[in-house]
Write a protein that holds these residues in place. Structure first.
Motif, mmCIF file in Angstrom:
data_model
loop_
_atom_site.group_PDB
_atom_site.id
_atom_site.type_symbol
_atom_site.label_atom_id
_atom_site.label_comp_id
_atom_site.label_asym_id
_atom_site.label_seq_id
_atom_site.Cartn_x
_atom_site.Cartn_y
_atom_site.Cartn_z
ATOM 1 N N ALA A 15 34.981 49.421 25.330
ATOM 2 C CA ALA A 15 35.349 48.004 25.341
ATOM 3 C C ALA A 15 35.160 47.386 26.721
ATOM 4 N N GLY A 16 35.339 48.174 27.789
ATOM 5 C CA GLY A 16 35.148 47.648 29.128
ATOM 6 C C GLY A 16 33.705 47.240 29.392
ATOM 7 N N GLU A 17 32.753 48.076 28.960
ATOM 8 C CA GLU A 17 31.340 47.745 29.115
ATOM 9 C C GLU A 17 30.982 46.539 28.253
ATOM 10 N N LEU A 18 31.622 46.421 27.108
ATOM 11 C CA LEU A 18 31.388 45.264 26.238
ATOM 12 C C LEU A 18 31.729 43.967 26.978
ATOM 13 N N ILE A 19 32.836 43.978 27.708
ATOM 14 C CA ILE A 19 33.227 42.806 28.487
ATOM 15 C C ILE A 19 32.197 42.514 29.574
ATOM 16 N N ARG A 20 31.729 43.552 30.272
ATOM 17 C CA ARG A 20 30.745 43.355 31.339
ATOM 18 C C ARG A 20 29.456 42.741 30.788
ATOM 19 N N ARG A 21 29.041 43.202 29.624
ATOM 20 C CA ARG A 21 27.831 42.641 29.030
ATOM 21 C C ARG A 21 28.044 41.207 28.565
ATOM 22 N N LEU A 22 29.220 40.932 28.054
ATOM 23 C CA LEU A 22 29.526 39.557 27.650
ATOM 24 C C LEU A 22 29.385 38.611 28.838
ATOM 25 N N ARG A 23 29.849 39.047 30.005
ATOM 26 C CA ARG A 23 29.746 38.201 31.193
ATOM 27 C C ARG A 23 28.279 37.936 31.548
ATOM 28 N N LYS A 24 27.418 38.929 31.398
ATOM 29 C CA LYS A 24 26.005 38.737 31.697
ATOM 30 C C LYS A 24 25.337 37.814 30.682
ATOM 31 N N LEU A 25 25.873 37.808 29.471
ATOM 32 C CA LEU A 25 25.281 36.993 28.414
ATOM 33 C C LEU A 25 25.851 35.577 28.374
ATOM 34 N N ALA A 26 26.895 35.327 29.158
ATOM 35 C CA ALA A 26 27.646 34.072 29.039
ATOM 36 C C ALA A 26 26.757 32.845 29.175
ATOM 37 N N ARG A 32 42.255 35.590 17.150
ATOM 38 C CA ARG A 32 42.706 34.265 17.607
ATOM 39 C C ARG A 32 41.920 33.810 18.836
ATOM 40 N N ILE A 33 41.694 34.719 19.770
ATOM 41 C CA ILE A 33 40.965 34.371 20.996
ATOM 42 C C ILE A 33 39.549 33.922 20.675
ATOM 43 N N ILE A 34 38.870 34.689 19.815
ATOM 44 C CA ILE A 34 37.468 34.390 19.509
ATOM 45 C C ILE A 34 37.355 33.198 18.567
ATOM 46 N N GLU A 72 43.237 44.780 29.285
ATOM 47 C CA GLU A 72 44.066 45.269 30.383
ATOM 48 C C GLU A 72 45.495 45.517 29.906
ATOM 49 N N GLU A 73 46.032 44.587 29.125
ATOM 50 C CA GLU A 73 47.382 44.766 28.588
ATOM 51 C C GLU A 73 47.445 46.001 27.707
ATOM 52 N N MET A 74 46.431 46.188 26.887
ATOM 53 C CA MET A 74 46.394 47.349 25.994
ATOM 54 C C MET A 74 46.394 48.641 26.797
ATOM 55 N N GLU A 93 33.204 27.064 26.278
ATOM 56 C CA GLU A 93 34.407 27.753 26.751
ATOM 57 C C GLU A 93 34.236 29.271 26.739
ATOM 58 N N VAL A 94 33.002 29.744 26.780
ATOM 59 C CA VAL A 94 32.764 31.164 26.599
ATOM 60 C C VAL A 94 33.378 31.994 27.726
ATOM 61 N N GLU A 95 33.386 31.486 28.974
ATOM 62 C CA GLU A 95 34.005 32.238 30.068
ATOM 63 C C GLU A 95 35.506 32.409 29.829
ATOM 64 N N LYS A 96 36.144 31.372 29.290
ATOM 65 C CA LYS A 96 37.569 31.459 28.974
ATOM 66 C C LYS A 96 37.803 32.537 27.922
ATOM 67 N N MET A 97 36.943 32.600 26.905
ATOM 68 C CA MET A 97 37.061 33.620 25.867
ATOM 69 C C MET A 97 36.954 35.016 26.472
ATOM 70 N N ILE A 98 35.958 35.209 27.345
ATOM 71 C CA ILE A 98 35.738 36.527 27.945
ATOM 72 C C ILE A 98 36.943 36.925 28.793
ATOM 73 N N THR A 99 37.474 35.986 29.582
ATOM 74 C CA THR A 99 38.643 36.272 30.420
ATOM 75 C C THR A 99 39.833 36.668 29.567
ATOM 76 N N ASN A 100 40.073 35.959 28.471
ATOM 77 C CA ASN A 100 41.204 36.278 27.598
ATOM 78 C C ASN A 100 41.034 37.635 26.927
ATOM 79 N N LEU A 101 39.802 37.971 26.555
ATOM 80 C CA LEU A 101 39.551 39.290 25.980
ATOM 81 C C LEU A 101 39.790 40.379 27.024
ATOM 82 N N GLU A 102 39.381 40.095 28.256
ATOM 83 C CA GLU A 102 39.578 41.067 29.340
ATOM 84 C C GLU A 102 41.063 41.288 29.605
#
Length: 352
Positions: A195-206, A242-244, A264-266, A251-260
């Motif tokens: 899931a961490g790499e998924l977030i990193r790729r999302l940022r590159k695709l934003a 809910r986030i997605i 982290e909480e998990m 607002e895609v950066e906001k979505m990525i930040t909330n997923l991140e």
């Protein structure tokens, strides 16, 4: 033995929904099939074939996606059959052949007898393709003749075709970034990763995602929700939905930040649970201290130095039962104030 994969596997649903869009299917062909005929097609050339082709030999199977395509400049109409796979199927060439025959049989049966018996009658070409997202290499034969015993001896006389393979995990991720379209973005996120790499790729695709039209972005969001939840435990899946579900392309950066933040909480909760699990080996006093330590560590990681006062209050609680209750309730706290209310309530219980 027939493949027991359900015809409506959850992975298939995501891609079937995606490629029910002519625009997405056209993007798949133009981005990943480097052949001349793909240059001459547009959305008006494509017609989705809604009929399902159920095979007698694979009664639980149906052809996943079929499009009729008329190329520019001639009257050739051919069908593109796309089969979805998450595991290697060594009988795939045979299964594709059965689908192709069913398509031809259907066309033949629905063509007036006088027309189909004319010298100039032609069945349409059927171009089979397989979309595969498994982690292992696709090792099934790509040519039909390769599943025939002794085909080399009779090579000039036996039936043969080669299907197109879209092997998602074998595409270079940098090339997917450069394509910067809906399908390439989805492929980049469907490759095997944590899931961490998924977030990193999302940022590159934003940047590219912000340029998608509203309908395309909704397709992407629906698919992302499906694949993201598959990597996460059930308790946080509703939060991910809910986030997605509430986000717009800009607002895609906001979505990525909330997923991140959710990830982290998990992770923090998992670490705290792990610390608590180990306390059973100690004495009662050790269990209390271990629980206090775990809660304080969670507060520190979750809310930073601002939680110092609450950490001190946690040290005042000596009831293991109360500490357990506080620990569970803290997972649902979204703000420092909510965490403070939970801890103060715990102190009051300890004093009763």
């Amino acid at each position: 033995m027939p493949d027991k994969r359900e015809p409506h596997h959850s992975h298939d649903k995501g891609y079937k929904q995606l490629f029910s869009s002519k625009r997405a299917f056209l993007e798949l062909l133009k981005t990943f099939v480097h052949e001349e005929w793909t240059k001459d097609i547009d959305e008006d050339s494509l017609v989705r074939v809604e009929k399902s082709y159920i095979l007698q030999d694979f009664s639980e199977k149906e052809a996943d996606i079929v499009y009729r395509l008329k190329t520019k400049g001639n009257d050739v109409i051919f069908y593109v059959l796309l089969e979805l796979q998450s595991t290697v199927n060594y009988l795939m060439p045979f299964r594709l052949l059965l689908y192709m025959v069913e398509i031809w049989r259907d066309i033949y049966n629905n063509t007036p007898e006088g027309e189909r018996e004319r010298k100039g009658f032609r069945l349409p070409a059927v171009v089979p393709a397989v979309l595969y997202n498994g982690a292992n290499n696709w090792t099934a034969a790509l040519h039909f003749k390769e599943i025939l015993a002794g085909y080399r001896q009779f090579e000039e006389h036996v039936l043969d075709f080669r299907y197109i393979l879209f092997d998602i995990n074998r595409y270079d991720v940098e090339e997917l970034y450069q394509a910067a379209n809906l399908v390439a973005s989805i492929f980049a996120l469907d490759q095997k990763m944590d899931a961490g790499e998924l977030i990193r790729r999302l940022r590159k695709l934003a940047g590219g995602l912000k340029n998608l039209g509203r309908d395309e972005f909704r397709q992407f969001a629906t698919w992302l929700s499906h694949v993201f939840k598959a990597r996460l435990p059930e308790p946080v899946q509703e939060k991910v939905d809910r986030i997605i579900g509430e986000v717009n392309p800009w607002e895609v950066e906001k979505m990525i930040t909330n997923l991140e933040i959710t990830l982290e909480e998990m992770q923090q909760q998992a670490e705290m649970r792990g610390l608590i699990k180990g306390r059973a080996e100690g004495e009662a006093r050790g269990k209390v201290e271990a629980t206090q330590d775990a809660i304080c560590k969670y507060l520190k990681r979750r809310f930073g130095d601002a939680s110092a006062g609450l950490q001190q209050k946690v040290r005042e609680m000596t009831s293991l039962e109360v500490l357990d209750s506080v620990m569970e309730e803290l997972f649902a706290a979204n703000t420092l104030e909510e965490a403070g209310d939970i801890i103060r309530e715990g102190i009051n219980k300890s004093l009763q």
